[in-house]
Design a protein around this motif. Structure first.
Motif, PDB file in Angstrom:
ATOM      1  N   ASN A  31       0.804  -1.218   0.000  1.00  0.00           N
ATOM      2  CA  ASN A  31       0.000   0.000   0.000  1.00  0.00           C
ATOM      3  C   ASN A  31       0.842   1.277   0.000  1.00  0.00           C
ATOM      4  O   ASN A  31       0.288   2.377   0.025  1.00  0.00           O
ATOM      5  CB  ASN A  31      -0.921   0.019   1.212  1.00  0.00           C
ATOM      6  CG  ASN A  31      -1.988  -1.050   1.136  1.00  0.00           C
ATOM      7  OD1 ASN A  31      -2.458  -1.395   0.050  1.00  0.00           O
ATOM      8  ND2 ASN A  31      -2.370  -1.595   2.274  1.00  0.00           N
ATOM      9  N   TYR A  32       2.140   1.121  -0.019  1.00  0.00           N
ATOM     10  CA  TYR A  32       3.029   2.275  -0.038  1.00  0.00           C
ATOM     11  C   TYR A  32       3.265   2.717  -1.473  1.00  0.00           C
ATOM     12  O   TYR A  32       3.265   1.903  -2.402  1.00  0.00           O
ATOM     13  CB  TYR A  32       4.385   1.932   0.567  1.00  0.00           C
ATOM     14  CG  TYR A  32       4.424   1.735   2.070  1.00  0.00           C
ATOM     15  CD1 TYR A  32       3.332   1.272   2.780  1.00  0.00           C
ATOM     16  CD2 TYR A  32       5.593   2.004   2.767  1.00  0.00           C
ATOM     17  CE1 TYR A  32       3.395   1.081   4.145  1.00  0.00           C
ATOM     18  CE2 TYR A  32       5.678   1.813   4.139  1.00  0.00           C
ATOM     19  CZ  TYR A  32       4.575   1.352   4.824  1.00  0.00           C
ATOM     20  OH  TYR A  32       4.648   1.164   6.175  1.00  0.00           O
ATOM     21  N   THR A  33       3.509   3.970  -1.656  1.00  0.00           N
ATOM     22  CA  THR A  33       4.057   4.442  -2.922  1.00  0.00           C
ATOM     23  C   THR A  33       5.559   4.168  -2.894  1.00  0.00           C
ATOM     24  O   THR A  33       6.243   4.492  -1.920  1.00  0.00           O
ATOM     25  CB  THR A  33       3.817   5.942  -3.108  1.00  0.00           C
ATOM     26  OG1 THR A  33       2.412   6.156  -3.269  1.00  0.00           O
ATOM     27  CG2 THR A  33       4.546   6.465  -4.333  1.00  0.00           C
ATOM     28  N   ALA A  50       7.857   6.649  -9.934  1.00  0.00           N
ATOM     29  CA  ALA A  50       7.135   6.185  -8.751  1.00  0.00           C
ATOM     30  C   ALA A  50       5.943   5.352  -9.177  1.00  0.00           C
ATOM     31  O   ALA A  50       5.402   5.538 -10.270  1.00  0.00           O
ATOM     32  CB  ALA A  50       6.692   7.356  -7.880  1.00  0.00           C
ATOM     33  N   ILE A  51       5.552   4.456  -8.269  1.00  0.00           N
ATOM     34  CA  ILE A  51       4.396   3.608  -8.527  1.00  0.00           C
ATOM     35  C   ILE A  51       3.527   3.578  -7.279  1.00  0.00           C
ATOM     36  O   ILE A  51       4.013   3.422  -6.158  1.00  0.00           O
ATOM     37  CB  ILE A  51       4.828   2.186  -8.948  1.00  0.00           C
ATOM     38  CG1 ILE A  51       3.614   1.346  -9.330  1.00  0.00           C
ATOM     39  CG2 ILE A  51       5.669   1.515  -7.875  1.00  0.00           C
ATOM     40  CD1 ILE A  51       3.985   0.049 -10.058  1.00  0.00           C
ATOM     41  N   ARG A  52       2.235   3.751  -7.513  1.00  0.00           N
ATOM     42  CA  ARG A  52       1.254   3.719  -6.449  1.00  0.00           C
ATOM     43  C   ARG A  52       0.319   2.551  -6.727  1.00  0.00           C
ATOM     44  O   ARG A  52      -0.269   2.475  -7.815  1.00  0.00           O
ATOM     45  CB  ARG A  52       0.467   5.019  -6.405  1.00  0.00           C
ATOM     46  CG  ARG A  52      -0.681   4.998  -5.438  1.00  0.00           C
ATOM     47  CD  ARG A  52      -1.512   6.247  -5.577  1.00  0.00           C
ATOM     48  NE  ARG A  52      -2.650   6.206  -4.677  1.00  0.00           N
ATOM     49  CZ  ARG A  52      -3.861   6.573  -5.007  1.00  0.00           C
ATOM     50  NH1 ARG A  52      -4.097   7.003  -6.234  1.00  0.00           N
ATOM     51  NH2 ARG A  52      -4.841   6.522  -4.133  1.00  0.00           N
ATOM     52  N   CYS A  95      16.083   3.677  -3.933  1.00  0.00           N
ATOM     53  CA  CYS A  95      14.683   3.281  -3.784  1.00  0.00           C
ATOM     54  C   CYS A  95      14.142   3.963  -2.534  1.00  0.00           C
ATOM     55  O   CYS A  95      14.880   4.144  -1.546  1.00  0.00           O
ATOM     56  CB  CYS A  95      14.618   1.770  -3.650  1.00  0.00           C
ATOM     57  SG  CYS A  95      12.996   1.092  -3.281  1.00  0.00           S
ATOM     58  N   ALA A  96      12.871   4.340  -2.577  1.00  0.00           N
ATOM     59  CA  ALA A  96      12.263   5.008  -1.437  1.00  0.00           C
ATOM     60  C   ALA A  96      10.812   4.573  -1.291  1.00  0.00           C
ATOM     61  O   ALA A  96      10.182   4.166  -2.275  1.00  0.00           O
ATOM     62  CB  ALA A  96      12.345   6.520  -1.608  1.00  0.00           C
ATOM     63  N   ALA A  97      10.300   4.673  -0.073  1.00  0.00           N
ATOM     64  CA  ALA A  97       8.925   4.263   0.205  1.00  0.00           C
ATOM     65  C   ALA A  97       8.188   5.382   0.932  1.00  0.00           C
ATOM     66  O   ALA A  97       8.718   5.983   1.887  1.00  0.00           O
ATOM     67  CB  ALA A  97       8.915   3.003   1.063  1.00  0.00           C
ATOM     68  N   ASP A  98       6.980   5.635   0.475  1.00  0.00           N
ATOM     69  CA  ASP A  98       6.119   6.649   1.075  1.00  0.00           C
ATOM     70  C   ASP A  98       4.895   5.950   1.637  1.00  0.00           C
ATOM     71  O   ASP A  98       4.076   5.420   0.884  1.00  0.00           O
ATOM     72  CB  ASP A  98       5.726   7.680   0.020  1.00  0.00           C
ATOM     73  CG  ASP A  98       4.652   8.629   0.498  1.00  0.00           C
ATOM     74  OD1 ASP A  98       4.009   9.273  -0.348  1.00  0.00           O
ATOM     75  OD2 ASP A  98       4.451   8.735   1.727  1.00  0.00           O
ATOM     76  N   ARG A  99       4.763   5.956   2.947  1.00  0.00           N
ATOM     77  CA  ARG A  99       3.708   5.170   3.590  1.00  0.00           C
ATOM     78  C   ARG A  99       2.317   5.747   3.403  1.00  0.00           C
ATOM     79  O   ARG A  99       1.323   5.067   3.655  1.00  0.00           O
ATOM     80  CB  ARG A  99       4.002   5.010   5.076  1.00  0.00           C
ATOM     81  CG  ARG A  99       4.134   6.311   5.800  1.00  0.00           C
ATOM     82  CD  ARG A  99       4.664   6.101   7.209  1.00  0.00           C
ATOM     83  NE  ARG A  99       4.982   7.368   7.849  1.00  0.00           N
ATOM     84  CZ  ARG A  99       5.551   7.463   9.039  1.00  0.00           C
ATOM     85  NH1 ARG A  99       5.870   6.379   9.710  1.00  0.00           N
ATOM     86  NH2 ARG A  99       5.806   8.638   9.557  1.00  0.00           N
ATOM     87  N   THR A 100       2.225   7.007   2.936  1.00  0.00           N
ATOM     88  CA  THR A 100       0.891   7.571   2.739  1.00  0.00           C
ATOM     89  C   THR A 100       0.200   6.969   1.527  1.00  0.00           C
ATOM     90  O   THR A 100      -1.026   7.038   1.417  1.00  0.00           O
ATOM     91  CB  THR A 100       0.950   9.092   2.548  1.00  0.00           C
ATOM     92  OG1 THR A 100       1.616   9.392   1.323  1.00  0.00           O
ATOM     93  CG2 THR A 100       1.658   9.768   3.700  1.00  0.00           C
ATOM     94  N   ILE A 107      11.057  14.475  -2.822  1.00  0.00           N
ATOM     95  CA  ILE A 107      11.957  13.692  -1.979  1.00  0.00           C
ATOM     96  C   ILE A 107      11.463  13.651  -0.541  1.00  0.00           C
ATOM     97  O   ILE A 107      11.478  12.604   0.113  1.00  0.00           O
ATOM     98  CB  ILE A 107      13.374  14.284  -2.046  1.00  0.00           C
ATOM     99  CG1 ILE A 107      13.978  14.066  -3.435  1.00  0.00           C
ATOM    100  CG2 ILE A 107      14.274  13.695  -0.963  1.00  0.00           C
ATOM    101  CD1 ILE A 107      15.297  14.760  -3.633  1.00  0.00           C
ATOM    102  N   TYR A 108      10.985  14.769  -0.051  1.00  0.00           N
ATOM    103  CA  TYR A 108      10.669  14.888   1.370  1.00  0.00           C
ATOM    104  C   TYR A 108       9.382  14.183   1.757  1.00  0.00           C
ATOM    105  O   TYR A 108       9.072  14.059   2.945  1.00  0.00           O
ATOM    106  CB  TYR A 108      10.625  16.359   1.751  1.00  0.00           C
ATOM    107  CG  TYR A 108      11.933  17.043   1.465  1.00  0.00           C
ATOM    108  CD1 TYR A 108      12.054  17.943   0.410  1.00  0.00           C
ATOM    109  CD2 TYR A 108      13.066  16.742   2.211  1.00  0.00           C
ATOM    110  CE1 TYR A 108      13.273  18.540   0.128  1.00  0.00           C
ATOM    111  CE2 TYR A 108      14.278  17.333   1.929  1.00  0.00           C
ATOM    112  CZ  TYR A 108      14.374  18.229   0.888  1.00  0.00           C
ATOM    113  OH  TYR A 108      15.584  18.810   0.608  1.00  0.00           O
ATOM    114  N   ASP A 109       8.653  13.695   0.769  1.00  0.00           N
ATOM    115  CA  ASP A 109       7.454  12.925   1.068  1.00  0.00           C
ATOM    116  C   ASP A 109       7.757  11.467   1.385  1.00  0.00           C
ATOM    117  O   ASP A 109       6.903  10.750   1.890  1.00  0.00           O
ATOM    118  CB  ASP A 109       6.482  12.977  -0.111  1.00  0.00           C
ATOM    119  CG  ASP A 109       5.779  14.317  -0.216  1.00  0.00           C
ATOM    120  OD1 ASP A 109       5.332  14.671  -1.326  1.00  0.00           O
ATOM    121  OD2 ASP A 109       5.668  15.018   0.814  1.00  0.00           O
TER     122      ASP A 109
END
Length: 123
Positions: A31-33, A50-52, A95-100, A107-109
């Motif tokens: 469920n993360y982006t 990015a992938i959502r 690689c990065a993960a955005d929990r929203t 970047i800061y998201d």
């Protein structure tokens, strides 16, 4: 906490291909982006893709049509297929993960980051 580990980088000639992988542990990230960023020496870190969910994707203009992002939720892994590589694609890829779960290029998201993998494209 989420740990991200990238792999698949290397040295390739211009016009070649690489596939980067990013495997998450610690949490299920379906469920993360998930995003890919890159940073070349002397330059700021920049957004790549990015992938959502399964189908929401966005790409930087510089890679559109050449790179494809995908994910395998069963493996908790996201991929970046890079084709028609150019010398200007040379960078350290993160690689990065955005929990929203909101698709974002900022970047800061992003809450979690891997250590990155180096991609070098020779001319």
């Amino acid at each position: 906490q989420v740990q991200l580990v990238e792999s698949g980088g290397g040295l390739v000639q211009a016009g070649g291909s690489l596939r980067l992988s990013c495997t998450a542990s610690g949490r299920i990230v379906s469920n993360y982006t998930m995003g890919w960023f890159r940073q070349a020496p002397g330059k700021e870190r920049e957004f790549v893709s990015a992938i959502r969910g399964r189908s929401g994707r966005t790409y930087a203009d510089s890679v559109k049509g050449r790179f494809t992002i995908s994910r395998d939720n069963a493996k908790n892994t996201v991929y970046l297929q890079m084709n028609s590589l150019k010398p200007e694609d040379t960078a350290h890829y993160y690689c990065a993960a955005d929990r929203t779960g909101l698709i974002t290029r900022r970047i800061y998201d992003y809450d979690y980051w891997g250590q990155g993998t180096q991609v070098t494209v020779s001319s």
